[in-house]
Design a protein around this motif. Structure first.
Motif, PDB file in Angstrom:
ATOM      1  N   LYS A  18       0.835  -1.206   0.000  1.00  0.00           N
ATOM      2  CA  LYS A  18       0.000   0.000   0.000  1.00  0.00           C
ATOM      3  C   LYS A  18       0.870   1.256   0.000  1.00  0.00           C
ATOM      4  O   LYS A  18       0.594   2.210  -0.732  1.00  0.00           O
ATOM      5  CB  LYS A  18      -0.929   0.022   1.212  1.00  0.00           C
ATOM      6  CG  LYS A  18      -2.094  -0.916   1.093  1.00  0.00           C
ATOM      7  CD  LYS A  18      -3.002  -0.773   2.292  1.00  0.00           C
ATOM      8  CE  LYS A  18      -4.246  -1.600   2.115  1.00  0.00           C
ATOM      9  NZ  LYS A  18      -5.266  -1.273   3.120  1.00  0.00           N
ATOM     10  N   ARG A  30      -1.571  10.303  -0.832  1.00  0.00           N
ATOM     11  CA  ARG A  30      -2.794  10.103  -1.614  1.00  0.00           C
ATOM     12  C   ARG A  30      -2.435   9.709  -3.039  1.00  0.00           C
ATOM     13  O   ARG A  30      -1.387  10.096  -3.542  1.00  0.00           O
ATOM     14  CB  ARG A  30      -3.623  11.382  -1.668  1.00  0.00           C
ATOM     15  CG  ARG A  30      -4.184  11.800  -0.344  1.00  0.00           C
ATOM     16  CD  ARG A  30      -5.146  12.966  -0.506  1.00  0.00           C
ATOM     17  NE  ARG A  30      -5.815  13.282   0.723  1.00  0.00           N
ATOM     18  CZ  ARG A  30      -6.881  12.640   1.183  1.00  0.00           C
ATOM     19  NH1 ARG A  30      -7.403  11.662   0.515  1.00  0.00           N
ATOM     20  NH2 ARG A  30      -7.425  12.993   2.328  1.00  0.00           N
ATOM     21  N   CYS A  33      -7.607   6.448  -7.773  1.00  0.00           N
ATOM     22  CA  CYS A  33      -8.014   5.114  -8.211  1.00  0.00           C
ATOM     23  C   CYS A  33      -7.840   5.070  -9.720  1.00  0.00           C
ATOM     24  O   CYS A  33      -8.190   6.020 -10.424  1.00  0.00           O
ATOM     25  CB  CYS A  33      -9.482   4.864  -7.843  1.00  0.00           C
ATOM     26  SG  CYS A  33     -10.166   3.339  -8.530  1.00  0.00           S
ATOM     27  N   ARG A  38     -11.094   8.453  -7.875  1.00  0.00           N
ATOM     28  CA  ARG A  38     -11.313   8.822  -6.473  1.00  0.00           C
ATOM     29  C   ARG A  38      -9.976   8.903  -5.740  1.00  0.00           C
ATOM     30  O   ARG A  38      -9.088   8.089  -5.955  1.00  0.00           O
ATOM     31  CB  ARG A  38     -12.195   7.769  -5.824  1.00  0.00           C
ATOM     32  CG  ARG A  38     -12.535   8.055  -4.381  1.00  0.00           C
ATOM     33  CD  ARG A  38     -13.428   6.992  -3.799  1.00  0.00           C
ATOM     34  NE  ARG A  38     -14.692   6.989  -4.541  1.00  0.00           N
ATOM     35  CZ  ARG A  38     -15.405   5.891  -4.769  1.00  0.00           C
ATOM     36  NH1 ARG A  38     -15.000   4.731  -4.318  1.00  0.00           N
ATOM     37  NH2 ARG A  38     -16.540   5.968  -5.426  1.00  0.00           N
ATOM     38  N   LEU A  40      -7.466   8.257  -2.982  1.00  0.00           N
ATOM     39  CA  LEU A  40      -7.294   7.160  -2.033  1.00  0.00           C
ATOM     40  C   LEU A  40      -6.202   7.494  -1.028  1.00  0.00           C
ATOM     41  O   LEU A  40      -5.231   8.167  -1.353  1.00  0.00           O
ATOM     42  CB  LEU A  40      -6.914   5.874  -2.770  1.00  0.00           C
ATOM     43  CG  LEU A  40      -7.867   5.427  -3.873  1.00  0.00           C
ATOM     44  CD1 LEU A  40      -7.246   4.284  -4.666  1.00  0.00           C
ATOM     45  CD2 LEU A  40      -9.195   5.025  -3.292  1.00  0.00           C
ATOM     46  N   THR A  41      -6.365   6.992   0.197  1.00  0.00           N
ATOM     47  CA  THR A  41      -5.373   7.161   1.259  1.00  0.00           C
ATOM     48  C   THR A  41      -4.869   5.780   1.676  1.00  0.00           C
ATOM     49  O   THR A  41      -5.299   4.761   1.132  1.00  0.00           O
ATOM     50  CB  THR A  41      -5.999   7.855   2.486  1.00  0.00           C
ATOM     51  OG1 THR A  41      -6.999   6.990   3.031  1.00  0.00           O
ATOM     52  CG2 THR A  41      -6.594   9.200   2.130  1.00  0.00           C
ATOM     53  N   ARG A  43      -5.624   4.114   4.162  1.00  0.00           N
ATOM     54  CA  ARG A  43      -6.723   3.279   4.659  1.00  0.00           C
ATOM     55  C   ARG A  43      -7.640   2.774   3.550  1.00  0.00           C
ATOM     56  O   ARG A  43      -8.306   1.767   3.718  1.00  0.00           O
ATOM     57  CB  ARG A  43      -7.548   4.061   5.679  1.00  0.00           C
ATOM     58  CG  ARG A  43      -6.755   4.377   6.936  1.00  0.00           C
ATOM     59  CD  ARG A  43      -7.606   5.125   7.912  1.00  0.00           C
ATOM     60  NE  ARG A  43      -8.765   4.324   8.287  1.00  0.00           N
ATOM     61  CZ  ARG A  43      -9.003   3.854   9.490  1.00  0.00           C
ATOM     62  NH1 ARG A  43      -8.171   4.124  10.448  1.00  0.00           N
ATOM     63  NH2 ARG A  43     -10.075   3.159   9.737  1.00  0.00           N
ATOM     64  N   THR A  44      -7.707   3.484   2.420  1.00  0.00           N
ATOM     65  CA  THR A  44      -8.676   3.130   1.385  1.00  0.00           C
ATOM     66  C   THR A  44      -8.068   2.504   0.134  1.00  0.00           C
ATOM     67  O   THR A  44      -8.791   1.943  -0.676  1.00  0.00           O
ATOM     68  CB  THR A  44      -9.494   4.364   0.958  1.00  0.00           C
ATOM     69  OG1 THR A  44      -8.608   5.380   0.475  1.00  0.00           O
ATOM     70  CG2 THR A  44     -10.309   4.891   2.119  1.00  0.00           C
ATOM     71  N   VAL A  45      -6.757   2.606  -0.055  1.00  0.00           N
ATOM     72  CA  VAL A  45      -6.143   2.068  -1.265  1.00  0.00           C
ATOM     73  C   VAL A  45      -6.088   0.535  -1.206  1.00  0.00           C
ATOM     74  O   VAL A  45      -5.872  -0.059  -0.153  1.00  0.00           O
ATOM     75  CB  VAL A  45      -4.730   2.659  -1.501  1.00  0.00           C
ATOM     76  CG1 VAL A  45      -3.734   2.163  -0.474  1.00  0.00           C
ATOM     77  CG2 VAL A  45      -4.256   2.356  -2.912  1.00  0.00           C
ATOM     78  N   GLU A  46      -6.338  -0.095  -2.332  1.00  0.00           N
ATOM     79  CA  GLU A  46      -6.199  -1.543  -2.477  1.00  0.00           C
ATOM     80  C   GLU A  46      -5.353  -1.826  -3.704  1.00  0.00           C
ATOM     81  O   GLU A  46      -5.363  -1.056  -4.665  1.00  0.00           O
ATOM     82  CB  GLU A  46      -7.563  -2.209  -2.643  1.00  0.00           C
ATOM     83  CG  GLU A  46      -8.402  -2.154  -1.396  1.00  0.00           C
ATOM     84  CD  GLU A  46      -9.623  -3.056  -1.482  1.00  0.00           C
ATOM     85  OE1 GLU A  46      -9.781  -3.794  -2.487  1.00  0.00           O
ATOM     86  OE2 GLU A  46     -10.428  -3.015  -0.547  1.00  0.00           O
ATOM     87  N   CYS A  68      -9.884   1.575  -5.645  1.00  0.00           N
ATOM     88  CA  CYS A  68     -10.748   1.694  -4.477  1.00  0.00           C
ATOM     89  C   CYS A  68     -11.459   0.351  -4.291  1.00  0.00           C
ATOM     90  O   CYS A  68     -11.487  -0.478  -5.197  1.00  0.00           O
ATOM     91  CB  CYS A  68     -11.756   2.832  -4.656  1.00  0.00           C
ATOM     92  SG  CYS A  68     -12.926   2.622  -5.997  1.00  0.00           S
ATOM     93  N   ARG A  69     -12.013   0.133  -3.124  1.00  0.00           N
ATOM     94  CA  ARG A  69     -12.663  -1.140  -2.818  1.00  0.00           C
ATOM     95  C   ARG A  69     -13.807  -1.442  -3.778  1.00  0.00           C
ATOM     96  O   ARG A  69     -13.956  -2.561  -4.255  1.00  0.00           O
ATOM     97  CB  ARG A  69     -13.180  -1.158  -1.384  1.00  0.00           C
ATOM     98  CG  ARG A  69     -13.887  -2.453  -1.023  1.00  0.00           C
ATOM     99  CD  ARG A  69     -14.273  -2.504   0.428  1.00  0.00           C
ATOM    100  NE  ARG A  69     -13.131  -2.554   1.308  1.00  0.00           N
ATOM    101  CZ  ARG A  69     -12.546  -3.684   1.696  1.00  0.00           C
ATOM    102  NH1 ARG A  69     -12.985  -4.830   1.271  1.00  0.00           N
ATOM    103  NH2 ARG A  69     -11.526  -3.656   2.507  1.00  0.00           N
TER     104      ARG A  69
END
Length: 81
Positions: A18, A30, A33, A38, A40-41, A43-46, A68-69
């Motif tokens: 990540k 940051r 996506c 979007r 992403l941080t 916590r949110t990046v995949e 993103c998820r």
């Protein structure tokens, strides 16, 4: 190993992946996506595999892009390179 022989690695390897995605595709904190743009941080990046595991893709850096998820879950293993 997960079902189908796909190994995501340890939790340390996933955190490191990540951080690499954020640094490579963004400013380190940051990144966008690849599909929807979007922001992403950490916590949110995949990690999204360009070539899916069902088609022989692995979690090597050349085969990864930030997602993103919602976009990652929507695609599943149906995409081909």
């Amino acid at each position: 190993m997960r079902r189908g022989g796909d190994s995501r690695g340890s939790s340390y390897a996933r955190r490191r992946r990540k951080r690499w995605l954020l640094a490579t595709f963004g400013d380190g904190r940051r990144c966008p996506c690849w599909a929807c743009g979007r922001s992403l941080t950490r916590r949110t990046v995949e990690a999204d595999r360009i070539v899916p595991g069902a088609h022989g893709g692995s979690y090597i850096r050349a085969n990864l892009r930030p997602s993103c998820r919602a976009d990652n879950a929507r695609q599943g293993g149906i995409r081909s390179a």
